[in-house]
Design an enzyme around this catalytic site. Structure first.
Site, PDB file in Angstrom:
ATOM      1  N   GLY A  55     126.599 -15.353 -91.290  1.00  0.00           N
ATOM      2  CA  GLY A  55     127.189 -14.579 -89.967  1.00  0.00           C
ATOM      3  C   GLY A  55     128.334 -13.947 -90.448  1.00  0.00           C
ATOM      4  O   GLY A  55     128.358 -14.051 -91.673  1.00  0.00           O
ATOM      5  N   ILE A 111     131.212 -15.318 -90.289  1.00  0.00           N
ATOM      6  CA  ILE A 111     131.894 -16.708 -91.086  1.00  0.00           C
ATOM      7  C   ILE A 111     131.412 -16.625 -92.698  1.00  0.00           C
ATOM      8  O   ILE A 111     132.528 -17.055 -93.381  1.00  0.00           O
ATOM      9  CB  ILE A 111     132.140 -17.415 -89.927  1.00  0.00           C
ATOM     10  CG1 ILE A 111     132.964 -17.367 -89.350  1.00  0.00           C
ATOM     11  CG2 ILE A 111     133.006 -18.837 -91.530  1.00  0.00           C
ATOM     12  CD1 ILE A 111     132.892 -18.813 -88.186  1.00  0.00           C
ATOM     13  N   ARG A 160     118.733 -16.237 -90.229  1.00  0.00           N
ATOM     14  CA  ARG A 160     117.594 -16.089 -89.546  1.00  0.00           C
ATOM     15  C   ARG A 160     116.570 -14.855 -89.811  1.00  0.00           C
ATOM     16  O   ARG A 160     115.034 -15.399 -89.030  1.00  0.00           O
ATOM     17  CB  ARG A 160     117.957 -16.071 -88.366  1.00  0.00           C
ATOM     18  CG  ARG A 160     119.389 -17.353 -87.460  1.00  0.00           C
ATOM     19  CD  ARG A 160     119.755 -17.002 -86.251  1.00  0.00           C
ATOM     20  NE  ARG A 160     120.708 -15.917 -85.752  1.00  0.00           N
ATOM     21  CZ  ARG A 160     119.754 -15.233 -84.623  1.00  0.00           C
ATOM     22  NH1 ARG A 160     119.117 -15.308 -84.036  1.00  0.00           N
ATOM     23  NH2 ARG A 160     121.059 -14.392 -84.407  1.00  0.00           N
ATOM     24  N   ILE A 191     131.410 -26.931 -91.710  1.00  0.00           N
ATOM     25  CA  ILE A 191     132.047 -26.430 -91.361  1.00  0.00           C
ATOM     26  C   ILE A 191     131.734 -25.466 -90.068  1.00  0.00           C
ATOM     27  O   ILE A 191     132.005 -25.198 -88.920  1.00  0.00           O
ATOM     28  CB  ILE A 191     132.980 -24.743 -92.259  1.00  0.00           C
ATOM     29  CG1 ILE A 191     132.205 -23.737 -92.627  1.00  0.00           C
ATOM     30  CG2 ILE A 191     133.835 -25.477 -93.210  1.00  0.00           C
ATOM     31  CD1 ILE A 191     132.586 -22.807 -92.633  1.00  0.00           C
ATOM     32  N   ARG A 207     128.769 -27.276 -87.257  1.00  0.00           N
ATOM     33  CA  ARG A 207     127.870 -28.039 -86.330  1.00  0.00           C
ATOM     34  C   ARG A 207     128.140 -29.332 -86.531  1.00  0.00           C
ATOM     35  O   ARG A 207     126.703 -29.925 -87.690  1.00  0.00           O
ATOM     36  CB  ARG A 207     127.763 -27.734 -84.791  1.00  0.00           C
ATOM     37  CG  ARG A 207     128.570 -26.954 -84.055  1.00  0.00           C
ATOM     38  CD  ARG A 207     129.570 -27.331 -83.028  1.00  0.00           C
ATOM     39  NE  ARG A 207     130.406 -26.057 -82.305  1.00  0.00           N
ATOM     40  CZ  ARG A 207     131.572 -25.602 -83.030  1.00  0.00           C
ATOM     41  NH1 ARG A 207     131.704 -25.551 -84.336  1.00  0.00           N
ATOM     42  NH2 ARG A 207     132.326 -24.443 -81.930  1.00  0.00           N
ATOM     43  N   GLU A 258     133.020 -36.851 -82.054  1.00  0.00           N
ATOM     44  CA  GLU A 258     133.697 -36.139 -82.172  1.00  0.00           C
ATOM     45  C   GLU A 258     135.051 -37.007 -80.994  1.00  0.00           C
ATOM     46  O   GLU A 258     134.873 -36.337 -79.799  1.00  0.00           O
ATOM     47  CB  GLU A 258     134.650 -35.354 -82.181  1.00  0.00           C
ATOM     48  CG  GLU A 258     133.924 -34.237 -83.560  1.00  0.00           C
ATOM     49  CD  GLU A 258     134.153 -33.058 -84.194  1.00  0.00           C
ATOM     50  OE1 GLU A 258     134.579 -32.038 -83.183  1.00  0.00           O
ATOM     51  OE2 GLU A 258     133.330 -32.735 -84.683  1.00  0.00           O
ATOM     52  N   HIS A 305     138.171 -31.555 -87.693  1.00  0.00           N
ATOM     53  CA  HIS A 305     137.630 -31.002 -87.330  1.00  0.00           C
ATOM     54  C   HIS A 305     138.661 -29.909 -86.690  1.00  0.00           C
ATOM     55  O   HIS A 305     138.760 -28.524 -85.794  1.00  0.00           O
ATOM     56  CB  HIS A 305     137.070 -31.062 -85.834  1.00  0.00           C
ATOM     57  CG  HIS A 305     136.258 -29.404 -85.348  1.00  0.00           C
ATOM     58  ND1 HIS A 305     134.869 -29.697 -84.264  1.00  0.00           N
ATOM     59  CD2 HIS A 305     136.377 -27.918 -85.327  1.00  0.00           C
ATOM     60  CE1 HIS A 305     134.114 -28.671 -84.132  1.00  0.00           C
ATOM     61  NE2 HIS A 305     134.767 -27.870 -84.504  1.00  0.00           N
TER      62      HIS A 305
END
Length: 338
Positions: free
Chosen positions: A163, A165, A185, A246, A248, A277, A298
């Site tokens: 996308g 990023i 997708r 990077i 999830r 986390e 993160h």
């Protein structure tokens, strides 16, 4: 009707956001209220004066604050017009719960963190390609170890989640001479304007995993992506592959990744996100050699420049909204979770 901005921004981020956003007061908004606790907005929640609200949020507590505005303030002459996240990911806002009561449109800081995340991918790729852990070890041992380097030029980078990023990643990494594959997708042009080959469906994912020298995962937290990268997926990769996440932490089965690193199924991994986390001290990932695993807390998308850029983006969007009523072209889907 008076329009007020509710800015739910953690105190640790205030230095980056608040001063820029404060410039909207008396221009776009009659009043701006900053805070990161429910108490900070209590007097506004209990007000009964007719008023409309725009929210700029960057904290999970914003969900509870929005819910109180919905239950109390909106029952007494208040209206929530628009919610904007100053961050990109929205899973921290409990999207399913938020979507159960929020009727106002919600947007996010699309594009504001793309360049810094692309730089992180470049750093991780070069770390393994140039054997940085070996260089550091040799230096600490005062060892003159003459060894050949690798090159990114000519290598294949697979981007799973191509996308906004992903496009920034492709733009930067193609400058190193890498060939980029983008997994998307839904069906798109075979090759986009950046020269990235776009693939979709099960066959497309198989192609990305089996042919890439470096794989970067940029996927959101959804039921469909949970543990997507598991033993089956790691076995599809080449033994020389480096896996970078990077997106999830929920998208990776950490036990399977640990086995893949220890068994030599893949060459290395770089993780910026984790299932839990902070990463628990008892996690076995801490024990993996830095020559095989790089872990960051993160913070791949944290920088003063990115935060300030997100604040300026919101200011531009807010001015456009109050003058023309036009919302951002990109709105998040709380049902989908991104």
């Amino acid at each position: 009707m008076e329009r007020t901005l509710i800015a739910v921004i953690p105190s640790k981020f205030a230095v980056y956001f608040n001063e820029i956003i404060r410039g909207l007061e008396n221009i776009a908004f009659g009043k701006i209220i900053f805070g990161d606790t429910l108490d900070a907005f209590q007097s506004e929640i209990t007000s009964t004066a007719p008023k409309s609200y725009v929210f700029a949020i960057a904290s999970p507590i914003a969900v509870d604050i929005l819910e109180q505005f919905h239950l109390v303030r909106c029952a007494n002459g208040g209206t929530i017009e628009w919610v904007h996240s100053l961050l990109t990911g929205i899973d921290g806002y409990r999207p399913r719960h938020l979507g159960s009561f929020l009727t106002a449109p919600m947007s996010n800081a699309r594009g504001c963190y793309s360049s810094i995340l692309a730089e992180h991918v470049a750093m991780c790729s070069l770390y393994f390609c140039k054997q940085v852990s070996r260089i550091q070890s040799n230096q600490s041992l005062k060892m003159w170890d003459w060894f050949p380097n690798g090159e990114l030029n000519g290598k294949v980078l697979g981007i799973v989640g191509y996308g906004n990023i992903g496009r920034s990643v492709a733009r930067l990494m193609s400058g190193f001479g890498m060939k980029c594959l983008g997994y998307v997708r839904s069906e798109r042009d075979a090759v986009d304007d950046l020269g990235v080959e776009q693939v979709t469906g099960p066959d497309g994912l198989d192609k990305v995993l089996s042919t890439s020298d470096f794989i970067v995962a940029i996927l959101p937290k959804t039921q469909e992506t949970n543990d997507l990268f598991n033993v089956k997926r790691f076995q599809q990769m080449k033994k020389s592959t480096v896996f970078i996440n990077i997106g999830r932490g929920t998208t990776v089965h950490e036990g399977d990744l640990l086995d893949a690193l220890q068994n030599g199924t893949i060459a290395g991994a770089a993780l910026d996100v984790f299932k839990a986390e902070p990463l628990p001290k008892e996690s076995k990932l801490w024990g993996v050699s830095p020559s095989k695993l790089v872990m960051t807390p993160h913070n791949a998308d944290l920088s003063a420049e990115a935060f300030s850029g997100a604040a300026r983006q919101f200011c531009e969007l807010a001015m456009g909204y109050v003058t023309t009523g036009k919302l951002p072209d990109y709105l998040v889907d709380l049902t989908a979770g991104y």
